[in-house]
Design a protein around this motif. Sequence first.
Motif: not given
Length: 681
Positions: A276-304
């Motif tokens: 888990d820690a290795a996968i978490y670290q690998a994905l954090q290297e890929l994070r950018t502000v534009p990428g976060d903004s796009a992926i956040l929409i998926a999380t918000e569409l799945g909110d309670t």
Amino acid sequence: MVTSIFTAVTTFIAAHPHLAYAVVLLLALSESVPIIGVFIPGTAAILAISALVPSGIVKLWPLLGAATIGAIIGDGLSFWVGHRYHREILERWPLSRHPDLIARSEAFFTRHGDKSVFIARFTPGVRAFIPLIAGILQMSVRRFYVANILSALVWAPSHILPAVFVGAAFGMFGAAAKPLAILVVLIVVFIWAMIRLVRLALRHGPALLSCLSNRLRQRAAVSQSRWGRFALDLLDPSRPDVRGLAFLAVLLIGSAWLFFGILEDVITGDPLVRADAAIYQALQELRTVPGDSAILIATELGDTVVVVVVTIAVLLWLAWRRAWRPAAYWLAAIAGASVLNTVIKVSLHRDRPTELFYTGWSAFSFPSGHSTVNLVLYGFLAFLIGRELRPARRLPVAFAALSFALLIAFSRVYLGAHWFSDAVGGLAFGTAWLAALGFFYIRKPAQPVGTMSLMVIASVALALAGGLNVYRHHSLDVQRYAVKPITPTMLAGDWWASGWQRLPSRRTDLTGEIEEPLTVQWAGDLSAIQRDLQDKGWRLPSAWASSSALGWLTATTTPVELPVTLRLLSGKLPSLTLVLPDSAAPDGARLVLRLWDADLDLVDGDALPVWIGSVVREEVARPLSFFSFVSPQSDANTPQDVLARMFGTGRIAKRSDNEVDADWDGGVLLLRQATSAANSQ
């Protein structure tokens, strides 16, 4: 880690662009070869290479030429084989194992005639077989090559130019372009793999289910117990729903097995959890502000709030149609999944990867609520809709529901809200719950739910509730989920005395397996220890290139001239790698030092970063004098002693007895750069 690999690949391509053009030519050629062209993702690889054109790594015109020539040669080769060996080639392996593809291709050629050579170039599935069929059916060579060349001249630009424009568009993101591009590539590869898996399941699943059902029915017929009679009744081939029941039973058993396996790993801390820690670290290297903004929409569409609105909208529609049984199962599916997910979370009390804004029961991590509930929500919705559709239309509905649920689950891992095992465990639990409900639901005749109206109502509810939720919370969520790169700090004196023991004692690779001990810690600039060691005879390893890789195929290459195998520490590539000839065996061994960033800074006096690493002795064997083979040795003490003798300062500290084994005495070599604070101690 992923960014480092991507950088290494692009650097290699920049140094050897002719190899990139050769790869594109071979990929374009392979897509026209029967059987091979069906399974090789040549188009995807060509698109990925084409996206590098705006960066100047590869040139547009040679790339277009390579793709065009490869496409012409591939179709021409396939046509020649068919023209030379006629229909008898279809009776040979491996073509004889794919009569369905042959039949589809022949029907395609019969329907479109000579134009099929041009059209098939852009048609998945039959593309790799049409030139062969054209040769078998003795199409005119002149007409074939006219269609072949024209289609290649259209095909190459239509694939390469859009990828070039996409690559240019990514350049607008500046420093964020590279990780964002890597993320897009990973998503595309994941989608391609999912499509392949679904196709394989549809092709081989029914036969496997039928075989399994027959075996279970035979065993149930022998049993005299009540459960045996119950199973025999369910598996009765005269029942119209026997295949569906068998499929749901297999799905229930498989997903439950997966969930409890992950649960056991979470409790015991097995390799999956360490990964888990290795996968978490690998994905954090890929994070950018534009990428976060796009992926956040998926999380918000799945909110309670979105889940509740869609659930109520579907429930009201079912109640209005007086479909009481589907309504009861619908409510039980969503509410049951939510309640059971919360009970498991509260029971385990597993912490999230990072401190976020969640409180109460939501502060716990396993399993992911977003993954569980959204899979059940859209999975059961697709189940209700699919019951009234023709079999051919069920797959798109199921695939859309599954893709949306998987995207939401991925967003939770990407944003650091959950561990990878949380998301997979949530998906497995949701699948098991969904299969259990479906198993009992289909045992009775289904009440009509109004498929088209139900799809429209659910889609409108998702669009309205999801859109409003994104509008209201997106700006705040961007701040909440933003990467907060906070490097832990420690006093230099504390690290020198005992704080070094807080760093990992052994390397953990990307799969979660625990590897060699980490026997070196260095506090200081990486360039300083590199210069010092190079003055003492260490050298940078040979870069992975075509010339150095060929050294593995000869018996004359010295150990220090062979490239070094990449090793990961919790998803990170080493920041420094050095090699040293082993004086005890100058012709057959070498020492390899790898240092990784420990994500720790010493703060009193001059601020110094801390690096953690290993020294490994690698013996080089040359079987039959044909090629070289490197074998890492398990002894960790001798290489560490060699390194320690090279430094006048430093000390070897000992870890606790529970870290000691036959190959390592628990010693860690502590080294630090000379600073004013260090000199005063």
